[in-house]
Design an enzyme around this catalytic site. Structure first.
Site, PDB file in Angstrom:
ATOM      1  N   TYR A   1      13.875  -2.860  16.553  1.00 12.88           N
ATOM      2  CA  TYR A   1      13.819  -2.797  15.081  1.00 12.88           C
ATOM      3  C   TYR A   1      15.074  -3.450  14.493  1.00 12.88           C
ATOM      4  CZ  TYR A   1      13.541  -1.288  10.270  1.00 12.88           C
ATOM      5  OH  TYR A   1      13.500  -1.299   8.891  1.00 12.88           O
TER       6      TYR A   1
ATOM      7  N   GLY B   1       5.327   2.910  -0.243  1.00 15.59           N
ATOM      8  CA  GLY B   1       6.768   2.688  -0.226  1.00 15.59           C
ATOM      9  C   GLY B   1       7.266   1.634  -1.199  1.00 15.59           C
TER      10      GLY B   1
ATOM     11  N   THR C   1       0.799  -1.227   0.000  1.00 17.90           N
ATOM     12  CA  THR C   1       0.000   0.000   0.000  1.00 17.90           C
ATOM     13  C   THR C   1       0.833   1.279   0.000  1.00 17.90           C
ATOM     14  OG1 THR C   1      -0.146  -0.159   2.400  1.00 17.90           O
ATOM     15  CG2 THR C   1      -2.004  -1.045   1.140  1.00 17.90           C
TER      16      THR C   1
ATOM     17  N   ARG D   1      -2.979  -3.520   5.122  1.00 16.66           N
ATOM     18  CA  ARG D   1      -4.205  -3.339   5.904  1.00 16.66           C
ATOM     19  C   ARG D   1      -5.147  -2.321   5.269  1.00 16.66           C
ATOM     20  NH1 ARG D   1      -0.903  -1.882  11.118  1.00 16.66           N
ATOM     21  NH2 ARG D   1       0.158  -0.906   9.355  1.00 16.66           N
TER      22      ARG D   1
ATOM     23  N   LYS E   1      15.368  -7.038  12.217  1.00 15.49           N
ATOM     24  CA  LYS E   1      15.962  -7.148  10.881  1.00 15.49           C
ATOM     25  C   LYS E   1      17.166  -8.096  10.880  1.00 15.49           C
ATOM     26  CE  LYS E   1      12.996  -4.637   8.664  1.00 15.49           C
ATOM     27  NZ  LYS E   1      12.121  -5.219   7.640  1.00 15.49           N
TER      28      LYS E   1
ATOM     29  N   GLU F   1       6.978   6.136   3.537  1.00 13.58           N
ATOM     30  CA  GLU F   1       6.187   6.509   4.719  1.00 13.58           C
ATOM     31  C   GLU F   1       6.811   5.971   6.018  1.00 13.58           C
ATOM     32  OE1 GLU F   1       2.014   5.580   4.126  1.00 13.58           O
ATOM     33  OE2 GLU F   1       2.047   6.479   2.134  1.00 13.58           O
ATOM     34  N   PHE F   2       7.937   5.290   5.875  1.00 13.32           N
ATOM     35  CA  PHE F   2       8.603   4.636   7.001  1.00 13.32           C
ATOM     36  C   PHE F   2       8.782   5.561   8.222  1.00 13.32           C
ATOM     37  CE2 PHE F   2      12.640   3.542   9.141  1.00 13.32           C
ATOM     38  CZ  PHE F   2      12.446   2.213   9.455  1.00 13.32           C
TER      39      PHE F   2
HETATM   40  P1  NDP Z   1       6.115   2.139   4.313  1.00 16.81           P
HETATM   41  O1  NDP Z   1       5.644   2.556   5.653  1.00 16.81           O
HETATM   42  O2  NDP Z   1       5.969   3.081   3.183  1.00 16.81           O
HETATM   43  O3  NDP Z   1       5.433   0.740   3.908  1.00 16.81           O
HETATM   44  C1  NDP Z   1       5.223  -0.267   4.840  1.00 16.81           C
HETATM   45  C2  NDP Z   1       4.213  -1.273   4.297  1.00 16.81           C
HETATM   46  O4  NDP Z   1       4.064  -2.326   5.271  1.00 16.81           O
HETATM   47  C3  NDP Z   1       2.846  -0.664   4.077  1.00 16.81           C
HETATM   48  O5  NDP Z   1       2.312  -1.116   2.866  1.00 16.81           O
HETATM   49  C4  NDP Z   1       2.008  -1.198   5.242  1.00 16.81           C
HETATM   50  O6  NDP Z   1       0.671  -1.411   4.837  1.00 16.81           O
HETATM   51  C5  NDP Z   1       2.675  -2.555   5.487  1.00 16.81           C
HETATM   52  N1  NDP Z   1       2.434  -3.013   6.861  1.00 16.81           N
HETATM   53  C6  NDP Z   1       2.919  -2.497   8.021  1.00 16.81           C
HETATM   54  N2  NDP Z   1       2.407  -3.141   9.080  1.00 16.81           N
HETATM   55  C7  NDP Z   1       1.564  -4.096   8.576  1.00 16.81           C
HETATM   56  C8  NDP Z   1       0.718  -5.082   9.170  1.00 16.81           C
HETATM   57  N3  NDP Z   1       0.634  -5.236  10.499  1.00 16.81           N
HETATM   58  N4  NDP Z   1      -0.014  -5.876   8.353  1.00 16.81           N
HETATM   59  C9  NDP Z   1       0.071  -5.739   7.028  1.00 16.81           C
HETATM   60  N5  NDP Z   1       0.847  -4.836   6.394  1.00 16.81           N
HETATM   61  C10 NDP Z   1       1.586  -4.025   7.167  1.00 16.81           C
HETATM   62  O7  NDP Z   1       7.647   1.747   4.518  1.00 16.81           O
HETATM   63  P2  NDP Z   1       8.745   1.120   3.536  1.00 16.81           P
HETATM   64  O8  NDP Z   1       8.233   0.898   2.184  1.00 16.81           O
HETATM   65  O9  NDP Z   1       9.967   1.909   3.715  1.00 16.81           O
HETATM   66  O10 NDP Z   1       8.976  -0.258   4.292  1.00 16.81           O
HETATM   67  C11 NDP Z   1       8.900  -1.514   3.654  1.00 16.81           C
HETATM   68  C12 NDP Z   1       9.903  -2.440   4.334  1.00 16.81           C
HETATM   69  O11 NDP Z   1      11.214  -1.928   4.126  1.00 16.81           O
HETATM   70  C13 NDP Z   1       9.743  -2.579   5.841  1.00 16.81           C
HETATM   71  O12 NDP Z   1       9.951  -3.928   6.199  1.00 16.81           O
HETATM   72  C14 NDP Z   1      10.867  -1.699   6.393  1.00 16.81           C
HETATM   73  O13 NDP Z   1      11.291  -2.130   7.661  1.00 16.81           O
HETATM   74  C15 NDP Z   1      11.922  -1.917   5.342  1.00 16.81           C
HETATM   75  N6  NDP Z   1      12.981  -0.922   5.253  1.00 16.81           N
HETATM   76  C16 NDP Z   1      12.701   0.403   5.069  1.00 16.81           C
HETATM   77  C17 NDP Z   1      13.731   1.314   4.936  1.00 16.81           C
HETATM   78  C18 NDP Z   1      13.496   2.768   4.804  1.00 16.81           C
HETATM   79  O14 NDP Z   1      14.418   3.555   5.127  1.00 16.81           O
HETATM   80  N7  NDP Z   1      12.364   3.203   4.321  1.00 16.81           N
HETATM   81  C19 NDP Z   1      15.121   0.866   4.933  1.00 16.81           C
HETATM   82  C20 NDP Z   1      15.303  -0.538   5.144  1.00 16.81           C
HETATM   83  C21 NDP Z   1      14.262  -1.389   5.261  1.00 16.81           C
HETATM   84  P3  NDP Z   1      -0.628  -0.999   5.693  1.00 16.81           P
HETATM   85  O15 NDP Z   1      -0.254   0.176   6.570  1.00 16.81           O
HETATM   86  O16 NDP Z   1      -1.660  -0.688   4.648  1.00 16.81           O
HETATM   87  O17 NDP Z   1      -0.962  -2.231   6.461  1.00 16.81           O
HETATM   88  C1  8X3 Z   2      15.409   1.439   7.951  1.00 21.06           C
HETATM   89  C2  8X3 Z   2      16.775   1.995   7.822  1.00 21.06           C
HETATM   90  O1  8X3 Z   2      18.721   2.990   9.093  1.00 21.06           O
HETATM   91  O2  8X3 Z   2      16.502   3.848   9.596  1.00 21.06           O
HETATM   92  O3  8X3 Z   2      15.461   0.062   8.021  1.00 21.06           O
HETATM   93  O4  8X3 Z   2      17.139   1.681  10.359  1.00 21.06           O
HETATM   94  S1  8X3 Z   2      17.297   2.642   9.284  1.00 21.06           S
END
Ligand code: NDP
Ligand code: 8X3
Length: 251
Positions: free
Chosen positions: A150, A12, A10, A33, A154, A186-187
């Site tokens: 967190y 990122g 949804t 969700r 990972k 949106e992280f």
């Molecule tokens: P976003 O917040 O943009 O996306 C996160 C996604 O995870 C959303 O689609 C959300 O959907 C889904 N999600 C979260 N919790 C749940 C749940 N309980 N059930 C179902 N779906 C869930 O973040 P990113 O795209 O950045 O994150 C994607 C992945 O990348 C994550 O695992 C994050 O830890 C990892 N990551 C991110 C980094 C960054 O700097 N952005 C760097 C390294 C890793 P919804 O809310 O609709 O449920």
């Molecule tokens: C997200 C990257 O560096 O904020 O996984 O943990 S960091």
């Protein structure tokens, strides 16, 4: 036509990957969700024949089982499972965090990923092929203050990815852990619980990775030949590096 299942589609990384794979002729199973975002993606990316959507909380084991068990026939052969759904909550030191936040990270980043993987594997084994692409993080390799659970979640994803490869040897199933660094999605809004100023600060005066960078990586991996398994890919922005170890100086 091949099928990719993307958890957390949804926003990122997941959303960018969904768009890229749709443009490359793949069928999509998209989860998250936020049902209204899934429905919008489904109509934008080709409708129910190309895109199956399932809205559920990935930390709910029965909901995950239900989603897999009710896949329409046309979507039942999953070629690639992108275990992407995940989140960070807070940046407080370990003695001050909210235990509910810790629970949620464990339930989503560890348990949700475990459930999807376990349920998808038998069918992939039957198919004699399949690809699990996990989204770990540099946080699993490089701990930082406030990262606590967190980072640990990972690190689980990294070790789980390596360990299941050992179980899957000879099955034709591949496993990769992608470990992105700072990426603008949106992280940070999620981590800082909608504090826009704090979230924006993460991406200010630096060039972060984009969701598209990770989508491009996933597509490249999916197009590698079946005899090749990239086990781990750590990807940082050029403008990010690890720092020195900290030393406490007595006051
Ligand atoms: P976003 O917040 O943009 O996306 C996160 C996604 O995870 C959303 O689609 C959300 O959907 C889904 N999600 C979260 N919790 C749940 C749940 N309980 N059930 C179902 N779906 C869930 O973040 P990113 O795209 O950045 O994150 C994607 C992945 O990348 C994550 O695992 C994050 O830890 C990892 N990551 C991110 C980094 C960054 O700097 N952005 C760097 C390294 C890793 P919804 O809310 O609709 O449920
Ligand atoms: C997200 C990257 O560096 O904020 O996984 O943990 S960091």
């Amino acid at each position: 036509m091949k099928t990719i299942m993307i958890t957390g589609a949804t926003s990122g990384f997941g959303e960018a990957t969904a768009r890229l794979f749709a443009a490359n002729g793949w069928k999509l199973i998209l989860t998250g969700r936020r049902q209204e975002r899934l429905a919008k993606l489904q109509s934008e990316l080709g409708g129910p024949e190309q895109v199956h959507i399932c809205s559920f909380d990935i930390s709910d084991r029965h909901a995950v089982e239900q989603a897999f068990n009710t896949l329409p026939d046309a979507f039942s052969n999953i070629d690639v499972l992108m275990n992407n759904a995940g989140l960070a909550l807070g940046l407080e030191p370990a003695d001050q965090t909210d235990l509910d936040d810790w629970d949620k990270m464990v339930d989503t980043n560890i348990k949700g990923l475990m459930y999807c993987t376990r349920i998808a594997l038998p069918k992939m084994k039957q198919q004699g092929a399949g690809y699990i692409i996990n989204i770990g993080s540099i946080a699993g390799n490089w701990p930082y203050p406030g990262g606590n659970v967190y980072c640990a979640s990972k690190a689980f994803v990294r070790q789980f990815s390596l360990a299941i490869r050992a179980d899957l040897l000879g099955t034709g199933i591949r496993v990769t852990n992608i470990e992105p660094g700072n990426a603008e999605t949106e992280f940070s809004m999620v981590r800082f619980k909608d504090d826009e100023q704090r979230a924006e600060g993460v991406y200010q005066q630096t060039v972060a990775l984009t969701a598209q960078d990770i989508a491009d990586t996933v597509l490249w991996l999916a197009n590698t030949p079946p005899h090749v398994n990239v086990t781990t890919m750590e990807i940082m922005p050029t403008e990010q590096a690890n720092g020195p170890l900290a030393i406490y100086r007595q006051q």
